[in-house]
Write a protein that holds these residues in place. Structure first.
Motif, PDB file in Angstrom:
ATOM      1  N   THR A  48      43.012  38.482  50.485  1.00  0.00           N
ATOM      2  CA  THR A  48      42.028  38.412  49.473  1.00  0.00           C
ATOM      3  C   THR A  48      41.698  36.872  49.332  1.00  0.00           C
ATOM      4  O   THR A  48      42.625  36.410  48.861  1.00  0.00           O
ATOM      5  CB  THR A  48      42.404  39.222  48.345  1.00  0.00           C
ATOM      6  OG1 THR A  48      42.872  40.485  48.727  1.00  0.00           O
ATOM      7  CG2 THR A  48      41.398  39.038  47.343  1.00  0.00           C
ATOM      8  N   THR A  49      40.453  36.390  49.628  1.00  0.00           N
ATOM      9  CA  THR A  49      40.254  34.972  49.301  1.00  0.00           C
ATOM     10  C   THR A  49      39.869  34.867  47.631  1.00  0.00           C
ATOM     11  O   THR A  49      39.345  35.925  46.899  1.00  0.00           O
ATOM     12  CB  THR A  49      39.034  34.454  50.016  1.00  0.00           C
ATOM     13  OG1 THR A  49      38.055  35.498  49.777  1.00  0.00           O
ATOM     14  CG2 THR A  49      39.351  34.652  51.570  1.00  0.00           C
ATOM     15  N   GLY A  50      40.042  33.739  47.016  1.00  0.00           N
ATOM     16  CA  GLY A  50      39.822  33.457  45.853  1.00  0.00           C
ATOM     17  C   GLY A  50      41.148  33.756  44.672  1.00  0.00           C
ATOM     18  O   GLY A  50      41.712  34.955  44.952  1.00  0.00           O
ATOM     19  N   GLY A  51      41.540  33.024  43.990  1.00  0.00           N
ATOM     20  CA  GLY A  51      42.542  33.358  43.198  1.00  0.00           C
ATOM     21  C   GLY A  51      42.365  34.423  42.021  1.00  0.00           C
ATOM     22  O   GLY A  51      43.153  35.050  41.828  1.00  0.00           O
ATOM     23  N   LYS A  52      41.156  34.412  41.352  1.00  0.00           N
ATOM     24  CA  LYS A  52      40.912  35.485  40.515  1.00  0.00           C
ATOM     25  C   LYS A  52      41.085  36.965  41.203  1.00  0.00           C
ATOM     26  O   LYS A  52      41.598  37.866  40.673  1.00  0.00           O
ATOM     27  CB  LYS A  52      39.610  35.494  39.841  1.00  0.00           C
ATOM     28  CG  LYS A  52      39.575  34.548  38.534  1.00  0.00           C
ATOM     29  CD  LYS A  52      38.322  34.574  37.819  1.00  0.00           C
ATOM     30  CE  LYS A  52      37.146  33.940  38.534  1.00  0.00           C
ATOM     31  NZ  LYS A  52      37.152  32.525  38.517  1.00  0.00           N
ATOM     32  N   GLU A  53      40.490  36.904  42.338  1.00  0.00           N
ATOM     33  CA  GLU A  53      40.376  38.103  43.251  1.00  0.00           C
ATOM     34  C   GLU A  53      41.722  38.563  43.670  1.00  0.00           C
ATOM     35  O   GLU A  53      42.198  39.641  43.823  1.00  0.00           O
ATOM     36  CB  GLU A  53      39.568  37.856  44.630  1.00  0.00           C
ATOM     37  CG  GLU A  53      37.880  37.651  44.200  1.00  0.00           C
ATOM     38  CD  GLU A  53      37.552  36.277  43.665  1.00  0.00           C
ATOM     39  OE1 GLU A  53      38.413  35.443  43.572  1.00  0.00           O
ATOM     40  OE2 GLU A  53      36.268  36.059  43.540  1.00  0.00           O
ATOM     41  N   ARG A  54      42.477  37.245  43.997  1.00  0.00           N
ATOM     42  CA  ARG A  54      43.983  37.666  44.568  1.00  0.00           C
ATOM     43  C   ARG A  54      44.851  38.196  43.485  1.00  0.00           C
ATOM     44  O   ARG A  54      45.604  39.326  43.658  1.00  0.00           O
ATOM     45  CB  ARG A  54      44.505  36.258  45.044  1.00  0.00           C
ATOM     46  CG  ARG A  54      45.939  36.383  45.458  1.00  0.00           C
ATOM     47  CD  ARG A  54      46.274  35.321  46.492  1.00  0.00           C
ATOM     48  NE  ARG A  54      44.952  34.901  47.484  1.00  0.00           N
ATOM     49  CZ  ARG A  54      44.562  33.639  47.781  1.00  0.00           C
ATOM     50  NH1 ARG A  54      45.173  32.490  47.059  1.00  0.00           N
ATOM     51  NH2 ARG A  54      43.465  33.274  48.503  1.00  0.00           N
ATOM     52  N   ILE A  55      44.637  37.685  42.120  1.00  0.00           N
ATOM     53  CA  ILE A  55      45.352  38.455  41.181  1.00  0.00           C
ATOM     54  C   ILE A  55      44.960  39.878  40.955  1.00  0.00           C
ATOM     55  O   ILE A  55      45.819  40.696  40.657  1.00  0.00           O
ATOM     56  CB  ILE A  55      45.092  37.497  39.531  1.00  0.00           C
ATOM     57  CG1 ILE A  55      45.933  35.982  39.782  1.00  0.00           C
ATOM     58  CG2 ILE A  55      45.595  38.181  38.506  1.00  0.00           C
ATOM     59  CD1 ILE A  55      45.246  35.218  38.509  1.00  0.00           C
ATOM     60  N   THR A  65      48.837  45.298  34.368  1.00  0.00           N
ATOM     61  CA  THR A  65      47.835  44.841  33.688  1.00  0.00           C
ATOM     62  C   THR A  65      47.879  43.521  32.943  1.00  0.00           C
ATOM     63  O   THR A  65      49.025  43.007  32.756  1.00  0.00           O
ATOM     64  CB  THR A  65      47.306  45.887  32.793  1.00  0.00           C
ATOM     65  OG1 THR A  65      48.473  46.052  31.666  1.00  0.00           O
ATOM     66  CG2 THR A  65      46.970  47.063  33.471  1.00  0.00           C
ATOM     67  N   VAL A  66      46.601  42.632  32.911  1.00  0.00           N
ATOM     68  CA  VAL A  66      46.706  41.598  31.980  1.00  0.00           C
ATOM     69  C   VAL A  66      45.344  41.564  31.045  1.00  0.00           C
ATOM     70  O   VAL A  66      44.469  42.295  31.519  1.00  0.00           O
ATOM     71  CB  VAL A  66      46.735  40.231  32.797  1.00  0.00           C
ATOM     72  CG1 VAL A  66      48.325  39.757  33.012  1.00  0.00           C
ATOM     73  CG2 VAL A  66      45.869  40.189  33.884  1.00  0.00           C
ATOM     74  N   PRO A  67      45.462  40.954  29.920  1.00  0.00           N
ATOM     75  CA  PRO A  67      44.294  41.263  29.153  1.00  0.00           C
ATOM     76  C   PRO A  67      43.189  40.413  29.672  1.00  0.00           C
ATOM     77  O   PRO A  67      41.801  40.935  29.279  1.00  0.00           O
ATOM     78  CB  PRO A  67      44.882  40.734  27.771  1.00  0.00           C
ATOM     79  CG  PRO A  67      45.849  39.972  27.914  1.00  0.00           C
ATOM     80  CD  PRO A  67      46.760  40.475  29.342  1.00  0.00           C
ATOM     81  N   ASP A  68      43.579  39.232  30.226  1.00  0.00           N
ATOM     82  CA  ASP A  68      42.224  38.460  30.638  1.00  0.00           C
ATOM     83  C   ASP A  68      42.659  37.792  31.962  1.00  0.00           C
ATOM     84  O   ASP A  68      43.250  36.630  32.156  1.00  0.00           O
ATOM     85  CB  ASP A  68      41.911  37.428  29.538  1.00  0.00           C
ATOM     86  CG  ASP A  68      40.720  36.732  29.927  1.00  0.00           C
ATOM     87  OD1 ASP A  68      40.210  36.605  30.871  1.00  0.00           O
ATOM     88  OD2 ASP A  68      40.331  36.243  28.957  1.00  0.00           O
ATOM     89  N   VAL A  69      42.076  38.269  33.141  1.00  0.00           N
ATOM     90  CA  VAL A  69      42.219  37.654  34.527  1.00  0.00           C
ATOM     91  C   VAL A  69      41.652  36.230  34.567  1.00  0.00           C
ATOM     92  O   VAL A  69      42.389  35.508  35.273  1.00  0.00           O
ATOM     93  CB  VAL A  69      41.849  38.601  35.654  1.00  0.00           C
ATOM     94  CG1 VAL A  69      41.855  37.863  36.849  1.00  0.00           C
ATOM     95  CG2 VAL A  69      42.378  39.806  35.780  1.00  0.00           C
TER      96      VAL A  69
END
Ligand code: XBP
Ligand code: MG
Length: 228
Positions: A48-55, A65-69
């Motif tokens: 999965t490319t991209g850090g947000k997408e990877r998280i 879960t996290v409140p805010d990726v």
């Protein structure tokens, strides 16, 4: 004949992924999340490319879960930039010389990356001691396009900013996702596999052991010696 070289950043200019992984893990620890991405986990997550997408891929995989990726990823970016400010990375073999030779031969140099602009700036400061736009004529970053690699968007944006058709540029990559992106934009691609991409399938690309001058294909070397 190419009028520009378009470089991927992560894995191509420098072996950055272990530093990204360190930044993710230190951020997770600082947030008290109790997560740790091992090398093995990260190899899988890199699909999965991209850090947000990877998280988000990690959340889907684990049910966490996290409140805010976006906020978590912004903290990771700050951490990554801090690590680079301490001088934590070096360019891969041949990269500095290839960029110098390209410039001396009148070629323009660009970046097409999945990572965000602050990380490109930090890398240029760390490895060249200069801002990004002193090193590159054009920088196209992942946070500027709708779809990250393997989609062609970021290469198309780089070509648009260069004002060149794909037939007048050459892409330099390290990963299958990067090759798919560059090929999708119509570019010829040279690949130097990196620690996390060794063994991937690079269909339609020319694979090199390094970007050292003596490892480059004849045509590219000729272009430099003729004009330099
Ligand atoms: C690199 C990436 C990036 C980095 C993290 O891909 O996938 O996600 O790992 O960067 P490529 P951010 O080299 O193909 O561009 O956390 O800043 O997204
Ligand atoms: Mg890469």
């Amino acid at each position: 004949t190419p009028a520009a070289l378009i470089f991927d950043v992560d894995g191509t200019l420098a072996e950055t992924e272990e530093t990204h992984r360190q930044a993710f893990n230190e951020t997770f620890a600082a947030e008290g999340l109790g997560w740790h991405w091992t090398r093995e986990a990260y190899r899988r997550l890199l699909r999965t490319t991209g850090g947000k997408e990877r998280i988000r891929a990690w959340l889907a995989e684990t049910g966490e879960t996290v409140p805010d990726v976006a906020a978590l990823h912004a903290a990771k970016t700050r951490r990554y930039v801090q690590i680079l400010q301490t001088g934590g990375l070096r360019l891969r073999e041949g990269v500095a010389e290839l960029i110098d030779a390209a410039r001396a031969s009148g070629l323009r140099v660009a970046v097409a990356t999945t990572t965000s602009r602050p990380n490109v700036e930090a890398l240029c400061q760390c490895c060249w001691g200069s801002p990004g736009d002193a090193v590159f004529d054009v920088i196209a970053a992942g946070d500027e396009v709708a779809a990250k690699k393997p989609a062609p968007d970021v290469y198309l944006l780089a070509l648009h900013r260069l004002g060149l058709p794909a037939s007048n540029a050459l892409a330099l990559e390290d990963s299958r996702n990067g090759v798919l992106s560059a090929r999708g934009a119509g570019l010829e691609v040279l690949v130097t596999p990196s620690v996390y991409t060794e063994g991937e399938a690079f269909d339609g690309a020319l694979v090199l052991g390094s970007l050292r001058h003596d490892a480059l294909p004849e045509g590219l070397r000729g272009l430099f010696s003729a004009r330099a």
